[in-house]
Motif scaffolding. Structure first.
Motif, PDB file in Angstrom:
ATOM      1  N   GLU A 495     -29.679 -58.357  51.516  1.00  0.00           N
ATOM      2  CA  GLU A 495     -28.666 -58.560  52.520  1.00  0.00           C
ATOM      3  C   GLU A 495     -28.896 -59.847  53.317  1.00  0.00           C
ATOM      4  OE1 GLU A 495     -25.748 -56.885  53.684  1.00  0.00           O
ATOM      5  OE2 GLU A 495     -25.874 -56.290  51.597  1.00  0.00           O
ATOM      6  N   THR A 496     -29.952 -60.586  53.042  1.00  0.00           N
ATOM      7  CA  THR A 496     -30.147 -61.756  53.894  1.00  0.00           C
ATOM      8  C   THR A 496     -29.065 -62.771  53.577  1.00  0.00           C
ATOM      9  OG1 THR A 496     -31.511 -63.130  52.477  1.00  0.00           O
ATOM     10  CG2 THR A 496     -32.625 -61.391  53.707  1.00  0.00           C
ATOM     11  N   GLU A 497     -28.584 -63.408  54.628  1.00  0.00           N
ATOM     12  CA  GLU A 497     -27.526 -64.392  54.465  1.00  0.00           C
ATOM     13  C   GLU A 497     -27.992 -65.545  53.594  1.00  0.00           C
ATOM     14  OE1 GLU A 497     -26.064 -65.779  58.174  1.00  0.00           O
ATOM     15  OE2 GLU A 497     -24.437 -64.314  58.192  1.00  0.00           O
ATOM     16  N   LEU A 498     -29.276 -65.885  53.712  1.00  0.00           N
ATOM     17  CA  LEU A 498     -29.781 -67.021  52.951  1.00  0.00           C
ATOM     18  C   LEU A 498     -29.638 -66.756  51.450  1.00  0.00           C
ATOM     19  CD1 LEU A 498     -31.195 -69.744  52.778  1.00  0.00           C
ATOM     20  CD2 LEU A 498     -33.371 -68.531  52.797  1.00  0.00           C
ATOM     21  N   LEU A 499     -30.125 -65.611  50.999  1.00  0.00           N
ATOM     22  CA  LEU A 499     -30.052 -65.321  49.570  1.00  0.00           C
ATOM     23  C   LEU A 499     -28.611 -65.188  49.107  1.00  0.00           C
ATOM     24  CD1 LEU A 499     -33.028 -62.879  49.174  1.00  0.00           C
ATOM     25  CD2 LEU A 499     -32.846 -65.188  48.285  1.00  0.00           C
ATOM     26  N   GLN A 500     -27.776 -64.577  49.919  1.00  0.00           N
ATOM     27  CA  GLN A 500     -26.365 -64.455  49.567  1.00  0.00           C
ATOM     28  C   GLN A 500     -25.747 -65.832  49.393  1.00  0.00           C
ATOM     29  OE1 GLN A 500     -23.564 -61.942  50.824  1.00  0.00           O
ATOM     30  NE2 GLN A 500     -24.826 -60.126  50.804  1.00  0.00           N
ATOM     31  N   ALA A 501     -26.063 -66.704  50.344  1.00  0.00           N
ATOM     32  CA  ALA A 501     -25.505 -68.047  50.306  1.00  0.00           C
ATOM     33  C   ALA A 501     -25.969 -68.769  49.045  1.00  0.00           C
ATOM     34  CB  ALA A 501     -25.922 -68.815  51.558  1.00  0.00           C
ATOM     35  N   HIS A 524     -19.627 -69.134  53.071  1.00  0.00           N
ATOM     36  CA  HIS A 524     -20.660 -68.111  53.235  1.00  0.00           C
ATOM     37  C   HIS A 524     -21.170 -68.130  54.667  1.00  0.00           C
ATOM     38  CE1 HIS A 524     -23.619 -71.303  53.104  1.00  0.00           C
ATOM     39  NE2 HIS A 524     -23.188 -71.689  51.931  1.00  0.00           N
ATOM     40  N   GLY A 525     -21.991 -67.162  54.969  1.00  0.00           N
ATOM     41  CA  GLY A 525     -22.422 -66.945  56.339  1.00  0.00           C
ATOM     42  C   GLY A 525     -23.320 -68.023  56.925  1.00  0.00           C
ATOM     43  N   ARG A 526     -23.874 -68.889  56.065  1.00  0.00           N
ATOM     44  CA  ARG A 526     -24.778 -69.913  56.600  1.00  0.00           C
ATOM     45  C   ARG A 526     -24.029 -71.164  57.038  1.00  0.00           C
ATOM     46  NH1 ARG A 526     -30.274 -68.459  57.235  1.00  0.00           N
ATOM     47  NH2 ARG A 526     -30.944 -70.528  56.581  1.00  0.00           N
ATOM     48  N   LEU A 527     -22.734 -71.230  56.766  1.00  0.00           N
ATOM     49  CA  LEU A 527     -21.984 -72.415  57.183  1.00  0.00           C
ATOM     50  C   LEU A 527     -21.761 -72.384  58.690  1.00  0.00           C
ATOM     51  CD1 LEU A 527     -19.181 -72.662  54.475  1.00  0.00           C
ATOM     52  CD2 LEU A 527     -21.329 -73.914  54.591  1.00  0.00           C
ATOM     53  N   LYS A 528     -21.572 -73.556  59.259  1.00  0.00           N
ATOM     54  CA  LYS A 528     -21.231 -73.621  60.681  1.00  0.00           C
ATOM     55  C   LYS A 528     -19.817 -73.071  60.853  1.00  0.00           C
ATOM     56  CE  LYS A 528     -24.190 -77.370  62.038  1.00  0.00           C
ATOM     57  NZ  LYS A 528     -24.261 -78.329  60.902  1.00  0.00           N
ATOM     58  N   PRO A 529     -19.567 -72.477  62.019  1.00  0.00           N
ATOM     59  CA  PRO A 529     -18.225 -71.911  62.237  1.00  0.00           C
ATOM     60  C   PRO A 529     -17.107 -72.911  61.955  1.00  0.00           C
ATOM     61  CG  PRO A 529     -19.686 -71.296  64.027  1.00  0.00           C
ATOM     62  CD  PRO A 529     -20.474 -72.198  63.137  1.00  0.00           C
ATOM     63  N   ALA A 530     -17.296 -74.178  62.346  1.00  0.00           N
ATOM     64  CA  ALA A 530     -16.244 -75.174  62.130  1.00  0.00           C
ATOM     65  C   ALA A 530     -16.013 -75.393  60.637  1.00  0.00           C
ATOM     66  CB  ALA A 530     -16.612 -76.485  62.806  1.00  0.00           C
ATOM     67  N   ILE A 544      -7.052 -75.289  48.521  1.00  0.00           N
ATOM     68  CA  ILE A 544      -8.132 -74.788  47.675  1.00  0.00           C
ATOM     69  C   ILE A 544      -7.540 -73.682  46.804  1.00  0.00           C
ATOM     70  CG2 ILE A 544     -10.256 -73.417  47.700  1.00  0.00           C
ATOM     71  CD1 ILE A 544     -11.070 -74.917  50.218  1.00  0.00           C
ATOM     72  N   ALA A 545      -7.813 -73.752  45.492  1.00  0.00           N
ATOM     73  CA  ALA A 545      -7.219 -72.762  44.595  1.00  0.00           C
ATOM     74  C   ALA A 545      -8.122 -71.542  44.456  1.00  0.00           C
ATOM     75  CB  ALA A 545      -6.969 -73.391  43.229  1.00  0.00           C
ATOM     76  N   VAL A 546      -9.417 -71.798  44.316  1.00  0.00           N
ATOM     77  CA  VAL A 546     -10.369 -70.713  44.096  1.00  0.00           C
ATOM     78  C   VAL A 546     -11.390 -70.735  45.218  1.00  0.00           C
ATOM     79  CG1 VAL A 546     -12.026 -69.703  42.494  1.00  0.00           C
ATOM     80  CG2 VAL A 546     -10.118 -71.065  41.609  1.00  0.00           C
ATOM     81  N   LEU A 547     -11.571 -69.619  45.866  1.00  0.00           N
ATOM     82  CA  LEU A 547     -12.544 -69.561  46.944  1.00  0.00           C
ATOM     83  C   LEU A 547     -13.722 -68.692  46.518  1.00  0.00           C
ATOM     84  CD1 LEU A 547     -13.143 -70.428  49.850  1.00  0.00           C
ATOM     85  CD2 LEU A 547     -12.109 -68.278  50.606  1.00  0.00           C
ATOM     86  N   VAL A 548     -14.874 -69.343  46.347  1.00  0.00           N
ATOM     87  CA  VAL A 548     -16.096 -68.595  46.081  1.00  0.00           C
ATOM     88  C   VAL A 548     -16.626 -68.142  47.438  1.00  0.00           C
ATOM     89  CG1 VAL A 548     -18.449 -68.722  45.192  1.00  0.00           C
ATOM     90  CG2 VAL A 548     -16.604 -69.952  44.025  1.00  0.00           C
ATOM     91  N   ALA A 549     -16.919 -66.861  47.571  1.00  0.00           N
ATOM     92  CA  ALA A 549     -17.271 -66.355  48.893  1.00  0.00           C
ATOM     93  C   ALA A 549     -18.324 -65.272  48.799  1.00  0.00           C
ATOM     94  CB  ALA A 549     -16.028 -65.777  49.569  1.00  0.00           C
ATOM     95  N   THR A 550     -19.062 -65.103  49.868  1.00  0.00           N
ATOM     96  CA  THR A 550     -19.919 -63.928  49.991  1.00  0.00           C
ATOM     97  C   THR A 550     -19.089 -62.851  50.668  1.00  0.00           C
ATOM     98  OG1 THR A 550     -20.674 -64.656  52.150  1.00  0.00           O
ATOM     99  CG2 THR A 550     -21.994 -65.328  50.257  1.00  0.00           C
TER     100      THR A 550
END
Ligand code: ADP
Ligand code: MG
Length: 693
Positions: A495-501, A524-530, A544-550
């Motif tokens: 569940e760590t954001e780092l590994l997910q990212a 992913h969760g490690r990006l800055k809010p902006a 953006i056509a395809v969004l890769v996401a956690t």
């Protein structure tokens, strides 16, 4: 005295100075007792070495091998690939994206490594991304661990090893059972509860002959003993909260309905019968001086936002303020847009307050809030210091399962004026079977929106083996070239954001290469809010056509043109979470589909679970089925329900304990109130622990 032993400060342990004390406080640990009850999140099995040839994607395993090749590359950014092999004649690739020069230098040809990590399917061979590893000296076999290794929840600056040692030191001062035990013997009789002292020693340090499989599932009697007490503490604290709330008063919000009527008249749709019914239940609660504590449950897409907006307008009509708090900035921003669209035309000011609102803008927002602006929308920044409402009449919390159970109290306390507190409305899409609701929501009245707006095209769901990944990529290409958009969701058990990212980054590279004609984004969760909102905006705008996401996109995100979703490792997620994710598609008028990509082979049970999602889009049916299907022997993700944050209990797995929990809880509250207080303090601590989160 036991109580005194447990309440001694941690600075009485060897080696705990002010810096470490502060670190531990961030974990919520101030006293010895807090460490006794700081329980392992899970265990790692390093008791054996797995031959590389026996590894399967999805396993978490310990292997040992000799480095046969090292490759440093730059595909957009530095990466280090280290191939190891063992006597089983197979190769495993270790991949690193973040590494120091010295670390890279030590990974030399011929060096022997012992690694522990999660196995994924790589391009040519199996791989581990950022495994834990250690160098082994010489040829001789090094000993493996004799017992399962506990993994504790921890915080930056405090390593597992250090924390583990501290807990062991604290356990040396664990008193005898009669001093530790808080549940009176007559109440324990007949429940077959193991000794608390032994249970604690066991889970912190499972002996070599412990039943590994029971332990990994959380079903060992020692774990069950602790789970019972933890569930009891939550039950007690919710009941206490509820009673405390009943003794307070809230402003009676009996507005004349003028704003609500105008909002409804302006909507491009009519309310469903369920929305009208729940709206009326809320209005009735709000009109009295008894503080409302109401939970609105409604499946993904059932239209909870408009119900919340109507409640907010009731407060405004009555000359009070309403605040809406969402768990993520993505979701909060979306609410801001929706509410501004609906309420500003009615002359109601909607103020935005999130962590990223800084400087002058923040000052202006705070002034508006203090000046009595009608509605305030934000993240938990709403609870920060400096936020002062003029007259908060209603606090609304969206997607409560993403907050700790006790977190909303902090927002309520923001709106406190002496004995007067705001009404509270809690929204959740996470359905919960009735059998569990009594404990999970013991402090709330529940309303259910059990109807979807008309005209939704149901999402077609299929389960597809990862061996057909290429085909899925081709399908995305075809859909996107027709102007549609797609999500590709990466999940990991960790569940760590780092590994997910990191997992998402790998997939982003892969999809970008495979789909050169399409713009592929990554969030992913490690990006800055902006950065996050820039990407979401671009996705919304169709750039953006395809969004890769956690799983950060799990709640609330609303992009109607996105009609295709691929979820990787779907077999490992809880059904509720998969259903939540799937709710991101099927929001527009095009037919949508959801592909559950799994790693074969699938167990019978996993197959049955994925089938539930293929067969129904009804969140409540899914929740009931989920409960029914969960059986021993199946390892699920660490975050199974996402509903309540427990240290050791799992409200679904341990559902059988609940009737006894409720019974013992009632008796304790009636006959042993001081003991009830101590049980709550032991497991949940003071409210301060949540307020800071
Ligand atoms: P959720 O319950 O998941 O929070 P939302 O409030 O985001 O659902 O609503 C999902 C979508 O459905 C939104 O675009 C909203 O405007 C729309 N909607 C809500 N109520 C109705 C209704 N009665 N008829 C048609 N569309 C509706
Ligand atoms: Mg919502």
């Amino acid at each position: 005295m036991a109580q005194e032993a447990g309440l001694q400060p941690l600075t009485t342990l060897p080696g705990v100075g002010p810096a470490l004390r502060d670190c531990l406080e961030r974990l919520g640990a101030k006293t010895l007792q807090d460490l006794w009850f700081h329980l392992p999140l899970r265990y790692e099995d390093r008791t054996r070495l797995v031959p590389i040839a026996d590894l399967r994607p999805g396993d978490t395993a310990q292997v040992e091998g000799v480095i046969e090749a090292v490759q440093k590359g730059f595909r957009g950014r530095p990466q280090l690939r280290v191939a190891i092999s063992d006597g089983s004649q197979e190769t495993l690739v270790l991949r690193f994206f973040h590494f120091r020069g010295a670390q890279a230098d030590q990974l030399r040809l011929g060096a022997r490594l012992r690694c522990y990590g999660e196995v994924r399917r790589g391009q040519q061979s199996l791989e581990m991304v950022h495994p834990q590893y250690q160098h082994l000296g010489g040829e001789g076999p090094a000993a493996v661990e004799e017992t399962l290794s506990p993994v504790y929840p921890t915080t930056e600056g405090l390593g597992q090893k250090r924390l583990g040692t501290l807990i062991q030191h604290a356990l040396q001062r664990l008193p005898e059972d009669e001093q530790l035990e808080l549940i009176p013997a007559p109440l324990r009789a007949g429940l077959k509860l193991a000794s608390l002292r032994r249970a604690l020693l066991f889970v912190h340090r499972p002996p070599p002959d412990a039943d590994v499989s029971l332990l990994l599932q959380g079903r060992h009697p020692a774990q069950q003993r602790l789970a019972f007490e933890e569930l009891l503490s939550h039950h007690l604290s919710l009941k206490q909260m509820r009673n405390a709330v009943r003794r307070q008063v809230a402003p009676a919000l009996d507005g004349d309905g003028s704003l609500r009527r105008r909002l409804i008249a302006g909507l491009p749709f009519g309310l469903t019968a369920a929305q009208r019914r729940v709206g009326a239940e809320i209005a009735q609660d709000l009109a009295t001086a008894e503080p409302m504590l109401r939970l609105v449950q409604g499946d993904v897409g059932s239209g909870k936002t408009v119900v919340a907006a109507l409640a907010a307008l009731t407060a405004v009509e009555s000359g009070r303020q309403a605040a809406l708090m969402a768990p993520t900035e993505l979701l909060a921003e979306q609410h801001l847009r929706t509410l501004r669209g609906w309420l500003q035309p009615l002359g109601v000011e909607v103020v935005w307050l999130a962590g990223k609102v800084q400087g002058k803008t923040r000052k202006a927002a705070l002034e508006a809030v203090a000046g009595g602006a009608g509605v305030v929308v934000g993240t938990h920044a709403l609870m920060q210091e400096g936020v002062v409402f003029r007259e908060l009449g209603l606090a609304i919390i969206d997607e409560q399962h993403r907050f700790g159970v006790h977190q909303r109290l902090a927002l309520r306390d923001k709106g406190r004026e002496g004995e007067r507190i705001p009404h509270q409305l809690v929204l959740t899409a996470t359905p919960i079977p009735r059998t569990l609701a009594m404990t999970a929501y013991a402090d709330l009245d529940v309303s259910v929106i059990d109807e979807l707006p008309p005209g939704r095209t149901p999402v077609t769901t299929v389960a597809v083996s990862n061996t057909r990944r290429e085909e899925m990529i081709a399908r995305i290409r075809a859909a996107c070239l027709q102007g549609r958009q797609a999500y590709w969701v990466c999940t990991l058990i960790e569940e760590t954001e780092l590994l997910q990212a990191q997992a998402a980054e790998v997939t982003h590279v892969e999809l970008s290469a495979a789909l050169p004609e399409l713009k592929v984004g990554l969030v992913h969760g490690r990006l800055k809010p902006a950065e996050k909102s820039a990407i979401m905006d671009a996705f919304k705008a169709g750039e953006i056509a395809v969004l890769v996401a956690t799983t950060v996109i799990e709640v609330g995100v609303d992009v109607p043109n996105a009609s295709l979703m691929v979820i990787e490792n779907a077999e490992r997620l809880g059904l509720a979470q998969l259903h939540q994710l799937r709710g991101r598609v099927g929001r527009g008028n095009v037919a949508s589909s959801c592909v559950l990509l799994y790693q074969p082979p699938l167990s019978q049970l996993a197959k049955a679970r994925l089938n539930v999602l293929r067969e129904t889009n009804d969140g409540f049916r899914i929740a009931e089925k989920d409960l029914e299907l969960r059986g021993p022997g199946e390892m699920l993700g660490t975050r199974q329900t996402g509903r309540l944050e427990f240290r050791i209990a799992d409200i679904q797995r341990d559902a059988a304990l609940l009737p006894a929990v409720q019974q013992v809880g009632e008796t304790l509250l009636q006959q042993h109130a001081p003991l009830a207080e101590r049980i709550v303090a032991r497991w949940i601590g003071t409210a301060a622990r949540y307020a800071g989160a």
